[in-house]
Design a protein around this motif. Structure first.
Motif, PDB file in Angstrom:
ATOM      1  N   VAL A  95       2.177  13.520  13.247  1.00  0.00           N
ATOM      2  CA  VAL A  95       1.090  12.634  12.593  1.00  0.00           C
ATOM      3  C   VAL A  95       1.627  11.596  11.675  1.00  0.00           C
ATOM      4  CG1 VAL A  95      -0.563  12.762  10.903  1.00  0.00           C
ATOM      5  CG2 VAL A  95      -0.567  14.643  12.513  1.00  0.00           C
ATOM      6  N   LEU A  96       2.976  11.953  10.962  1.00  0.00           N
ATOM      7  CA  LEU A  96       3.464  10.716  10.167  1.00  0.00           C
ATOM      8  C   LEU A  96       3.868   9.681  11.010  1.00  0.00           C
ATOM      9  CD1 LEU A  96       4.538  10.113   7.527  1.00  0.00           C
ATOM     10  CD2 LEU A  96       6.733  11.323   7.959  1.00  0.00           C
ATOM     11  N   LYS A  97       4.737  10.194  12.305  1.00  0.00           N
ATOM     12  CA  LYS A  97       5.047   8.825  13.066  1.00  0.00           C
ATOM     13  C   LYS A  97       4.000   8.022  13.428  1.00  0.00           C
ATOM     14  CE  LYS A  97       8.063  10.109  16.340  1.00  0.00           C
ATOM     15  NZ  LYS A  97       8.686  10.674  17.512  1.00  0.00           N
ATOM     16  N   SER A  98       2.722   8.505  13.789  1.00  0.00           N
ATOM     17  CA  SER A  98       1.537   7.794  14.401  1.00  0.00           C
ATOM     18  C   SER A  98       1.256   6.855  13.034  1.00  0.00           C
ATOM     19  CB  SER A  98       0.438   8.704  14.787  1.00  0.00           C
ATOM     20  OG  SER A  98       0.961   9.545  15.678  1.00  0.00           O
ATOM     21  N   ILE A  99       1.144   7.347  11.934  1.00  0.00           N
ATOM     22  CA  ILE A  99       0.688   6.689  10.658  1.00  0.00           C
ATOM     23  C   ILE A  99       1.740   5.565  10.495  1.00  0.00           C
ATOM     24  CG2 ILE A  99       0.235   6.790   8.132  1.00  0.00           C
ATOM     25  CD1 ILE A  99      -0.543   9.575   8.589  1.00  0.00           C
ATOM     26  N   LEU A 100       2.914   5.785  10.596  1.00  0.00           N
ATOM     27  CA  LEU A 100       4.111   4.730  10.092  1.00  0.00           C
ATOM     28  C   LEU A 100       4.062   3.630  11.623  1.00  0.00           C
ATOM     29  CD1 LEU A 100       6.759   7.147   8.449  1.00  0.00           C
ATOM     30  CD2 LEU A 100       5.033   5.775   7.348  1.00  0.00           C
ATOM     31  N   ARG A 101       3.855   4.341  12.622  1.00  0.00           N
ATOM     32  CA  ARG A 101       4.384   3.188  13.685  1.00  0.00           C
ATOM     33  C   ARG A 101       2.974   2.214  13.753  1.00  0.00           C
ATOM     34  NH1 ARG A 101       7.525   5.469  17.812  1.00  0.00           N
ATOM     35  NH2 ARG A 101       9.683   5.090  17.074  1.00  0.00           N
ATOM     36  N   ASP A 102       1.797   2.881  13.160  1.00  0.00           N
ATOM     37  CA  ASP A 102       0.342   1.877  13.248  1.00  0.00           C
ATOM     38  C   ASP A 102       0.938   0.832  12.169  1.00  0.00           C
ATOM     39  OD1 ASP A 102      -2.390   1.907  13.647  1.00  0.00           O
ATOM     40  OD2 ASP A 102      -2.353   1.537  11.689  1.00  0.00           O
ATOM     41  N   ALA A 103       1.423   1.260  11.112  1.00  0.00           N
ATOM     42  CA  ALA A 103       1.630   0.364   9.709  1.00  0.00           C
ATOM     43  C   ALA A 103       2.716  -0.580  10.201  1.00  0.00           C
ATOM     44  CB  ALA A 103       1.986   1.070   8.517  1.00  0.00           C
ATOM     45  N   TYR A 104       3.612  -0.265  10.742  1.00  0.00           N
ATOM     46  CA  TYR A 104       4.746  -1.082  11.397  1.00  0.00           C
ATOM     47  C   TYR A 104       4.213  -1.896  12.441  1.00  0.00           C
ATOM     48  CZ  TYR A 104       9.060  -2.277  14.246  1.00  0.00           C
ATOM     49  OH  TYR A 104       9.981  -3.149  14.805  1.00  0.00           O
ATOM     50  N   LEU A 136       0.976  -1.302   0.126  1.00  0.00           N
ATOM     51  CA  LEU A 136       0.160  -0.086  -0.083  1.00  0.00           C
ATOM     52  C   LEU A 136       0.875   1.222   0.045  1.00  0.00           C
ATOM     53  CD1 LEU A 136      -2.728  -0.788   2.713  1.00  0.00           C
ATOM     54  CD2 LEU A 136      -2.755  -1.100  -0.090  1.00  0.00           C
ATOM     55  N   THR A 137       0.415   2.289  -0.729  1.00  0.00           N
ATOM     56  CA  THR A 137       1.042   3.651  -0.631  1.00  0.00           C
ATOM     57  C   THR A 137       1.043   4.170   0.847  1.00  0.00           C
ATOM     58  OG1 THR A 137      -0.836   4.885  -1.662  1.00  0.00           O
ATOM     59  CG2 THR A 137       0.941   3.752  -3.114  1.00  0.00           C
ATOM     60  N   VAL A 138       1.645   5.142   1.085  1.00  0.00           N
ATOM     61  CA  VAL A 138       1.511   6.017   2.464  1.00  0.00           C
ATOM     62  C   VAL A 138       0.240   6.682   2.143  1.00  0.00           C
ATOM     63  CG1 VAL A 138       2.564   7.910   3.612  1.00  0.00           C
ATOM     64  CG2 VAL A 138       3.824   6.281   2.761  1.00  0.00           C
ATOM     65  N   HIS A 190      -6.261  19.808  12.019  1.00  0.00           N
ATOM     66  CA  HIS A 190      -4.681  19.728  11.911  1.00  0.00           C
ATOM     67  C   HIS A 190      -4.328  18.633  11.142  1.00  0.00           C
ATOM     68  CE1 HIS A 190      -4.828  23.316  14.994  1.00  0.00           C
ATOM     69  NE2 HIS A 190      -5.158  23.799  14.023  1.00  0.00           N
ATOM     70  N   VAL A 191      -4.764  17.524  11.809  1.00  0.00           N
ATOM     71  CA  VAL A 191      -4.263  16.367  11.202  1.00  0.00           C
ATOM     72  C   VAL A 191      -4.432  16.184   9.916  1.00  0.00           C
ATOM     73  CG1 VAL A 191      -4.477  13.845  11.521  1.00  0.00           C
ATOM     74  CG2 VAL A 191      -4.311  15.073  13.485  1.00  0.00           C
ATOM     75  N   ASP A 192      -5.724  16.315   9.418  1.00  0.00           N
ATOM     76  CA  ASP A 192      -6.021  16.236   8.131  1.00  0.00           C
ATOM     77  C   ASP A 192      -5.279  17.350   7.265  1.00  0.00           C
ATOM     78  OD1 ASP A 192      -7.933  14.566   8.498  1.00  0.00           O
ATOM     79  OD2 ASP A 192      -9.403  16.148   8.890  1.00  0.00           O
ATOM     80  N   SER A 193      -5.023  18.448   7.797  1.00  0.00           N
ATOM     81  CA  SER A 193      -4.005  19.509   7.069  1.00  0.00           C
ATOM     82  C   SER A 193      -2.599  18.711   6.942  1.00  0.00           C
ATOM     83  CB  SER A 193      -3.823  20.801   7.736  1.00  0.00           C
ATOM     84  OG  SER A 193      -3.266  21.518   7.102  1.00  0.00           O
ATOM     85  N   SER A 194      -1.873  18.097   8.023  1.00  0.00           N
ATOM     86  CA  SER A 194      -0.730  17.535   7.897  1.00  0.00           C
ATOM     87  C   SER A 194      -0.771  16.571   6.868  1.00  0.00           C
ATOM     88  CB  SER A 194      -0.334  16.969   9.410  1.00  0.00           C
ATOM     89  OG  SER A 194      -0.259  17.764  10.371  1.00  0.00           O
ATOM     90  N   ILE A 195      -1.705  15.686   6.400  1.00  0.00           N
ATOM     91  CA  ILE A 195      -1.772  14.681   5.675  1.00  0.00           C
ATOM     92  C   ILE A 195      -1.873  14.902   4.187  1.00  0.00           C
ATOM     93  CG2 ILE A 195      -3.025  12.619   4.844  1.00  0.00           C
ATOM     94  CD1 ILE A 195      -3.786  12.133   7.741  1.00  0.00           C
ATOM     95  N   ASN A 196      -2.907  16.147   4.035  1.00  0.00           N
ATOM     96  CA  ASN A 196      -2.934  16.458   2.691  1.00  0.00           C
ATOM     97  C   ASN A 196      -2.112  17.735   2.251  1.00  0.00           C
ATOM     98  OD1 ASN A 196      -5.436  14.906   2.786  1.00  0.00           O
ATOM     99  ND2 ASN A 196      -6.794  16.741   3.750  1.00  0.00           N
TER     100      ASN A 196
END
Length: 378
Positions: A152-161, A79-81, A103-109
């Motif tokens: 935010v990025l760390k939360s996403i990547l740690r969840d995937a990890y 899957l892509t990021v 703010h989370v949505d803004s960080s992602i988008n």
């Protein structure tokens, strides 16, 4: 040019045909056999180190993981990021704060997807994350924003990890951006008084609430006669949100929570004068506009006119009037714990970091106090 690694690890190469492929900008392609023995390919690795690191991860995973589990993890890692972030976001059910979710949505988008969105999860390594931070720095993203975006990025990547999309922690060893708050600019009293004279009636009342009670802009825009709960107490219940343009819960507070702040006599009288002249809405709001509420846009237009008519003062903005409240309180010996509560800070550490230079206590004064105590003890 193909470089063969240790037996069973696979290989990496470039198929661009450039004369010097190790120096060209095209990505590397890796080839390997998965846990089921099937030949696989992955592309998008910027350097040989990235390619070798990924092959090493795959080889270690193949040696220690059951084939069925490895296949499921491999599929997730494809899957892509961007796609994973879109799946991750709705699962954050505890994220009830509207502004936090925004703010989370803004960080992602705005930041994560444009820079990392097309990259497959299994190709994200600490080196990739370090480059992401470097790009933000080079693009002039403020350090405060960098801190929040990386969180935010760390939360996403740690969840995937945690779900097995990567063999190794993709943010291991990556240092968080450091945000060092600059010393805030605080207007002198004469400047505050002049601002109250120059500003129109709406903005003058907002300034009075900020400088006299320590309210944030949005909280001051929501000034309400029903919040005057005593002659000298104002109850801060809500703010006029910058995006929804409607009443919303307070920052760092749950729905329905409030805080009470000192109400100086001059500020109470300003509220009473405004009410006598302009009245209120049926809900008790004083400031209002065509849509019903006094919005950030309405404030911004008035502020622009205000500072044109005020003497130039370096780095002073509308938020400076809230800083003045902190300066006035701390400079007159009010405990920082009280100031932190009245200003609605998330923690006293935030108050201390921002305003510690205003506290009247200092090393010289402390030395005199301690000396007196020592002599008395003797």
């Amino acid at each position: 040019m193909v470089r063969q690694l240790a037996r069973g690890m696979g290989s990496f190469s470039k198929s661009c045909g450039c004369a010097k492929p190790t120096r060209c900008p095209h990505p590397y392609l890796i080839r390997f056999r998965d846990a089921l023995g099937k030949q696989r390919e992955e592309s998008g690795y910027g350097t040989q180190d990235d390619a070798i690191e990924r092959l090493t991860q795959l080889y270690a995973e193949k040696k220690t993981t059951a084939p069925s589990v490895a296949a499921a993890r491999r599929e997730l890692g494809q899957l892509t990021v961007e796609k994973y972030a879109r799946q991750w976001r709705p699962r954050q059910r505890k994220m009830t704060d509207y502004s936090t979710g925004e703010h989370v949505d803004s960080s992602i988008n705005v930041h994560i997807v444009p820079r990392l969105g097309s990259r497959k999860l299994n190709s994200v390594t600490p080196i990739v994350v370090e480059r992401f931070l470097d790009e933000m720095e080079n693009d002039g993203v403020g350090r405060g924003n960098q801190v929040n975006i990386f969180r935010v990025l760390k939360s996403i990547l740690r969840d995937a990890y945690a779900k097995g999309a990567m063999a190794d922690d993709p943010v291991k060893g990556v240092q968080d951006p450091e945000y060092v708050r600059e010393q805030v600019a605080i207007p002198p009293l004469v400047y505050v008084k002049q601002a109250l004279i120059v500003a129109d009636e709406d903005l003058a009342l907002e300034i009075a609430m900020m400088a006299g009670c320590g309210l944030r802009n949005g909280e001051a825009r929501a000034v309400n006669v029903n919040n005057v709960v005593a002659q000298d107490v104002y109850r801060v219940r809500e703010q006029i949100h910058s995006n929804t343009l409607k009443p919303a819960k307070l920052k760092h507070r749950k729905v329905g929570e409030f805080r009470e702040v000192p109400l100086p006599q001059s500020v109470r009288e300003a509220i009473e004068r405004y009410e006598e002249k302009h009245g209120t809405t049926k809900d008790g709001y004083l400031l209002r506009g065509p849509g019903g509420y006094f919005t950030e846009g309405m404030e911004r237009r008035r502020v622009k006119r205000l500072f044109v008519n005020l003497p130039p003062e370096e780095d002073i903005g509308m938020y400076g009037f809230r800083h003045y409240f902190a300066s006035n309180a701390l400079g007159n010996g009010i405990p920082i714990t009280d100031v932190a509560e009245w200003m609605g800070h998330k923690s006293i550490e935030e108050t201390y970091r921002t305003y510690r230079h205003l506290m009247p206590g200092n090393i010289t004064k402390a030395a005199r106090i301690l000396e007196a105590g020592l002599w008395e003890a003797a």
